[in-house]
Design a protein around this motif. Structure first.
Motif, PDB file in Angstrom:
ATOM      1  N   VAL A 140      38.843  46.235  24.407  1.00 14.41           N
ATOM      2  CA  VAL A 140      37.585  46.364  25.140  1.00 14.41           C
ATOM      3  C   VAL A 140      37.811  46.983  26.525  1.00 14.41           C
ATOM      4  CG1 VAL A 140      35.555  45.148  26.014  1.00 14.41           C
ATOM      5  CG2 VAL A 140      36.656  44.371  23.890  1.00 14.41           C
ATOM      6  N   ILE A 141      38.533  46.273  27.375  1.00 15.25           N
ATOM      7  CA  ILE A 141      38.743  46.747  28.745  1.00 15.25           C
ATOM      8  C   ILE A 141      39.804  47.842  28.800  1.00 15.25           C
ATOM      9  CG2 ILE A 141      39.284  46.043  31.111  1.00 15.25           C
ATOM     10  CD1 ILE A 141      36.723  44.831  29.942  1.00 15.25           C
ATOM     11  N   GLN A 142      40.797  47.723  27.920  1.00 16.07           N
ATOM     12  CA  GLN A 142      41.915  48.661  27.864  1.00 16.07           C
ATOM     13  C   GLN A 142      42.707  48.692  29.171  1.00 16.07           C
ATOM     14  OE1 GLN A 142      40.262  52.428  26.550  1.00 16.07           O
ATOM     15  NE2 GLN A 142      39.831  51.645  24.498  1.00 16.07           N
ATOM     16  N   ARG A 143      42.785  47.531  29.786  1.00 16.24           N
ATOM     17  CA  ARG A 143      43.565  47.323  31.002  1.00 16.24           C
ATOM     18  C   ARG A 143      44.092  45.891  30.986  1.00 16.24           C
ATOM     19  NH1 ARG A 143      42.344  51.941  31.334  1.00 16.24           N
ATOM     20  NH2 ARG A 143      41.719  53.191  33.158  1.00 16.24           N
ATOM     21  N   PRO A 144      45.252  45.625  31.555  1.00 18.57           N
ATOM     22  CA  PRO A 144      45.725  44.239  31.660  1.00 18.57           C
ATOM     23  C   PRO A 144      44.865  43.460  32.659  1.00 18.57           C
ATOM     24  CG  PRO A 144      47.210  45.715  32.831  1.00 18.57           C
ATOM     25  CD  PRO A 144      46.246  46.589  32.089  1.00 18.57           C
ATOM     26  N   LEU A 145      44.537  42.237  32.297  1.00 22.68           N
ATOM     27  CA  LEU A 145      43.717  41.383  33.151  1.00 22.68           C
ATOM     28  C   LEU A 145      44.537  40.340  33.897  1.00 22.68           C
ATOM     29  CD1 LEU A 145      40.767  40.813  30.663  1.00 22.68           C
ATOM     30  CD2 LEU A 145      40.892  42.472  32.536  1.00 22.68           C
ATOM     31  N   PHE A 146      45.705  40.007  33.346  1.00 19.56           N
ATOM     32  CA  PHE A 146      46.586  39.017  33.971  1.00 19.56           C
ATOM     33  C   PHE A 146      47.980  39.600  34.127  1.00 19.56           C
ATOM     34  CE2 PHE A 146      43.402  36.454  31.730  1.00 19.56           C
ATOM     35  CZ  PHE A 146      43.010  35.566  32.719  1.00 19.56           C
ATOM     36  N   ARG A 167      52.042  38.035  35.046  1.00 16.48           N
ATOM     37  CA  ARG A 167      52.843  36.838  35.259  1.00 16.48           C
ATOM     38  C   ARG A 167      53.765  37.012  36.460  1.00 16.48           C
ATOM     39  NH1 ARG A 167      52.947  32.754  31.804  1.00 16.48           N
ATOM     40  NH2 ARG A 167      51.999  32.989  29.730  1.00 16.48           N
ATOM     41  N   GLN A 168      53.856  35.950  37.277  1.00 14.21           N
ATOM     42  CA  GLN A 168      54.813  35.877  38.381  1.00 14.21           C
ATOM     43  C   GLN A 168      55.533  34.541  38.243  1.00 14.21           C
ATOM     44  OE1 GLN A 168      52.791  36.496  42.104  1.00 14.21           O
ATOM     45  NE2 GLN A 168      52.118  38.565  41.572  1.00 14.21           N
ATOM     46  N   GLY A 169      56.676  34.590  37.567  1.00 10.38           N
ATOM     47  CA  GLY A 169      57.366  33.355  37.229  1.00 10.38           C
ATOM     48  C   GLY A 169      56.550  32.592  36.194  1.00 10.38           C
ATOM     49  N   ARG A 170      56.230  31.340  36.480  1.00 17.22           N
ATOM     50  CA  ARG A 170      55.400  30.550  35.580  1.00 17.22           C
ATOM     51  C   ARG A 170      53.914  30.676  35.885  1.00 17.22           C
ATOM     52  NH1 ARG A 170      58.459  24.687  34.802  1.00 17.22           N
ATOM     53  NH2 ARG A 170      60.413  25.509  33.919  1.00 17.22           N
ATOM     54  N   GLN A 171      53.599  31.365  36.966  1.00 19.21           N
ATOM     55  CA  GLN A 171      52.212  31.494  37.388  1.00 19.21           C
ATOM     56  C   GLN A 171      51.590  32.771  36.821  1.00 19.21           C
ATOM     57  OE1 GLN A 171      50.655  29.079  39.223  1.00 19.21           O
ATOM     58  NE2 GLN A 171      52.577  27.929  39.034  1.00 19.21           N
ATOM     59  N   MET A 172      50.284  32.689  36.517  1.00 17.47           N
ATOM     60  CA  MET A 172      49.534  33.852  36.072  1.00 17.47           C
ATOM     61  C   MET A 172      48.496  34.201  37.127  1.00 17.47           C
ATOM     62  SD  MET A 172      48.979  33.441  31.990  1.00 17.47           S
ATOM     63  CE  MET A 172      48.366  35.113  31.979  1.00 17.47           C
ATOM     64  N   HIS A 173      48.424  35.476  37.450  1.00 18.84           N
ATOM     65  CA  HIS A 173      47.471  35.935  38.455  1.00 18.84           C
ATOM     66  C   HIS A 173      46.630  37.059  37.874  1.00 18.84           C
ATOM     67  CE1 HIS A 173      49.480  33.643  41.646  1.00 18.84           C
ATOM     68  NE2 HIS A 173      50.613  34.010  41.068  1.00 18.84           N
ATOM     69  N   LEU A 174      45.417  37.178  38.376  1.00 18.03           N
ATOM     70  CA  LEU A 174      44.545  38.263  37.950  1.00 18.03           C
ATOM     71  C   LEU A 174      45.032  39.596  38.502  1.00 18.03           C
ATOM     72  CD1 LEU A 174      41.019  36.666  38.475  1.00 18.03           C
ATOM     73  CD2 LEU A 174      42.056  37.259  36.289  1.00 18.03           C
ATOM     74  N   THR A 175      44.950  40.621  37.700  1.00 14.79           N
ATOM     75  CA  THR A 175      45.144  41.975  38.203  1.00 14.79           C
ATOM     76  C   THR A 175      43.879  42.398  38.948  1.00 14.79           C
ATOM     77  OG1 THR A 175      44.236  42.955  36.195  1.00 14.79           O
ATOM     78  CG2 THR A 175      46.617  42.515  36.218  1.00 14.79           C
ATOM     79  N   SER A 176      43.896  43.548  39.546  1.00  9.00           N
ATOM     80  CA  SER A 176      42.697  44.016  40.244  1.00  9.00           C
ATOM     81  C   SER A 176      41.549  44.207  39.256  1.00  9.00           C
ATOM     82  CB  SER A 176      42.989  45.324  40.984  1.00  9.00           C
ATOM     83  OG  SER A 176      43.429  46.328  40.074  1.00  9.00           O
ATOM     84  N   GLU A 177      41.877  44.686  38.018  1.00 14.98           N
ATOM     85  CA  GLU A 177      40.839  44.825  36.999  1.00 14.98           C
ATOM     86  C   GLU A 177      40.301  43.456  36.575  1.00 14.98           C
ATOM     87  OE1 GLU A 177      43.416  48.402  36.931  1.00 14.98           O
ATOM     88  OE2 GLU A 177      43.795  46.243  36.868  1.00 14.98           O
ATOM     89  N   GLY A 178      41.210  42.461  36.501  1.00 11.69           N
ATOM     90  CA  GLY A 178      40.785  41.108  36.150  1.00 11.69           C
ATOM     91  C   GLY A 178      39.861  40.515  37.193  1.00 11.69           C
ATOM     92  N   THR A 179      40.171  40.755  38.465  1.00 12.72           N
ATOM     93  CA  THR A 179      39.314  40.255  39.541  1.00 12.72           C
ATOM     94  C   THR A 179      37.935  40.883  39.476  1.00 12.72           C
ATOM     95  OG1 THR A 179      41.246  39.922  40.963  1.00 12.72           O
ATOM     96  CG2 THR A 179      39.095  40.041  42.041  1.00 12.72           C
ATOM     97  N   THR A 180      37.883  42.173  39.193  1.00 15.31           N
ATOM     98  CA  THR A 180      36.595  42.853  39.072  1.00 15.31           C
ATOM     99  C   THR A 180      35.794  42.297  37.899  1.00 15.31           C
ATOM    100  OG1 THR A 180      37.494  44.887  40.023  1.00 15.31           O
ATOM    101  CG2 THR A 180      35.464  45.076  38.717  1.00 15.31           C
ATOM    102  N   LEU A 181      36.465  42.140  36.751  1.00 20.22           N
ATOM    103  CA  LEU A 181      35.779  41.635  35.567  1.00 20.22           C
ATOM    104  C   LEU A 181      35.263  40.218  35.784  1.00 20.22           C
ATOM    105  CD1 LEU A 181      34.907  41.953  32.626  1.00 20.22           C
ATOM    106  CD2 LEU A 181      37.166  41.075  31.946  1.00 20.22           C
ATOM    107  N   LEU A 182      36.017  39.394  36.531  1.00 20.10           N
ATOM    108  CA  LEU A 182      35.623  37.998  36.721  1.00 20.10           C
ATOM    109  C   LEU A 182      34.228  37.887  37.337  1.00 20.10           C
ATOM    110  CD1 LEU A 182      36.376  34.996  36.579  1.00 20.10           C
ATOM    111  CD2 LEU A 182      37.401  35.246  38.859  1.00 20.10           C
TER     112      LEU A 182
END
Length: 284
Positions: free
Chosen positions: A47-53, A55-70
């Motif tokens: 759908v988005i054709q971009r990564p949304l998350f 990983r930084q170690g055990r933590q998951m963070h939103l990508t810039s595309e993920g932040t926009t989609l949220l």
């Protein structure tokens, strides 16, 4: 062809963000963790054709595309819920009047109102802040629901939770060593004030009520400035304060109860809904 986004994919995506990971999100949306992972993979790849998350170690963070989609996802889901509520349940509109001491406004009310608004987006909520003693007098007619504090054994209504009443002082100011002990307490009538004074009298500890206010923020500011000791329910203790006990020369205090009162005339589905969200919010 213009792509569309399945609202269930958006719901799962928002749940991952709100619950801090795939495992808790799976519980929230009532799916397996593998099903949640597959949904996000579909959302990212098809759908988005971009990564949304990321990983930084055990933590998951939103990508810039993920932040926009949220932001869009929250708006889409809220609008969908509003449309369904209006079409399926026309009575899911109106106004609810709730009374609450300012003790609990910042600590509990934001989460409760946010949750309620997601289910009842068209219901207006009128919040009246006043001490418990005043809210008890307003219960007939002017308020639908009231959250008040009561002594254990004297509760009426629905008990939301029972809490310790504790002595508090600023971490860096040992004002509790002064004699007479300076106190910052709620105005009368307040069972915390009465219990604090009675306990000190029984213990033979001299004290003076240096500050008196109906406002929790005022008492917290006075304590934080190192000017006095206060007696508060444990959930109201803020960073920068520490609790005191018998090892600090202060007697134990009785527990208190937080209860929900409902006007007999308040019979609308919206009042039912807010009452349920309040119960869940305090017991979480």
């Amino acid at each position: 062809m213009l792509h569309t986004i399945d609202h269930e994919l958006l719901r799962t995506f928002v749940a991952i963000v709100d619950h801090g990971g795939f495992t808790r999100a799976a519980q929230a949306v009532n799916r397996t963790q593998s099903a949640v992972s597959m949904q996000i993979k579909r959302l990212e790849e098809d759908v988005i054709q971009r990564p949304l998350f990321e990983r930084q170690g055990r933590q998951m963070h939103l990508t810039s595309e993920g932040t926009t989609l949220l932001g869009y996802a929250r708006r889409i889901l809220a609008l969908q819920g509003e449309a369904l509520n209006m079409l399926r349940e026309p009575d899911m509109v109106g106004r609810v009047r709730i009374g609450v001491p300012d003790d609990f406004v910042m600590r509990f009310l934001p989460g409760i109102l946010k949750s309620f608004s997601q289910t009842w987006p068209l219901v207006d909520v009128e919040v009246q802040c006043a001490p418990s003693s005043e809210l008890l007098g307003r219960q007939q007619g002017s308020l639908d629901l009231s959250i008040v504090t009561r002594e254990v054994g004297q509760e009426i209504g629905t008990i939301l939770r029972r809490e310790e009443t504790v002595w508090v002082v600023a971490e860096s100011h040992p004002v509790h060593r002064q004699s007479p002990l300076p106190l910052a307490l709620f105005e009368e009538p307040c069972f915390c004030r009465r219990h604090a004074c009675n306990a000190l009298t029984r213990a033979g500890r001299q004290y003076r009520i240096a500050y008196s206010s109906p406002s929790l923020a005022t008492l917290q500011a006075v304590v934080g400035a190192g000017l006095a000791v206060s007696a508060l329910m444990k959930s109201l203790v803020t960073p920068g304060m520490r609790t005191l006990d018998e090892s600090d020369g202060l007697p134990p205090l009785p527990d208190g109860s937080i209860v929900l009162l409902r006007s007999p005339e308040a019979t609308s589905p919206a009042v039912d809904g807010l009452a349920q969200h309040i119960v869940e919010g305090f017991r979480a």
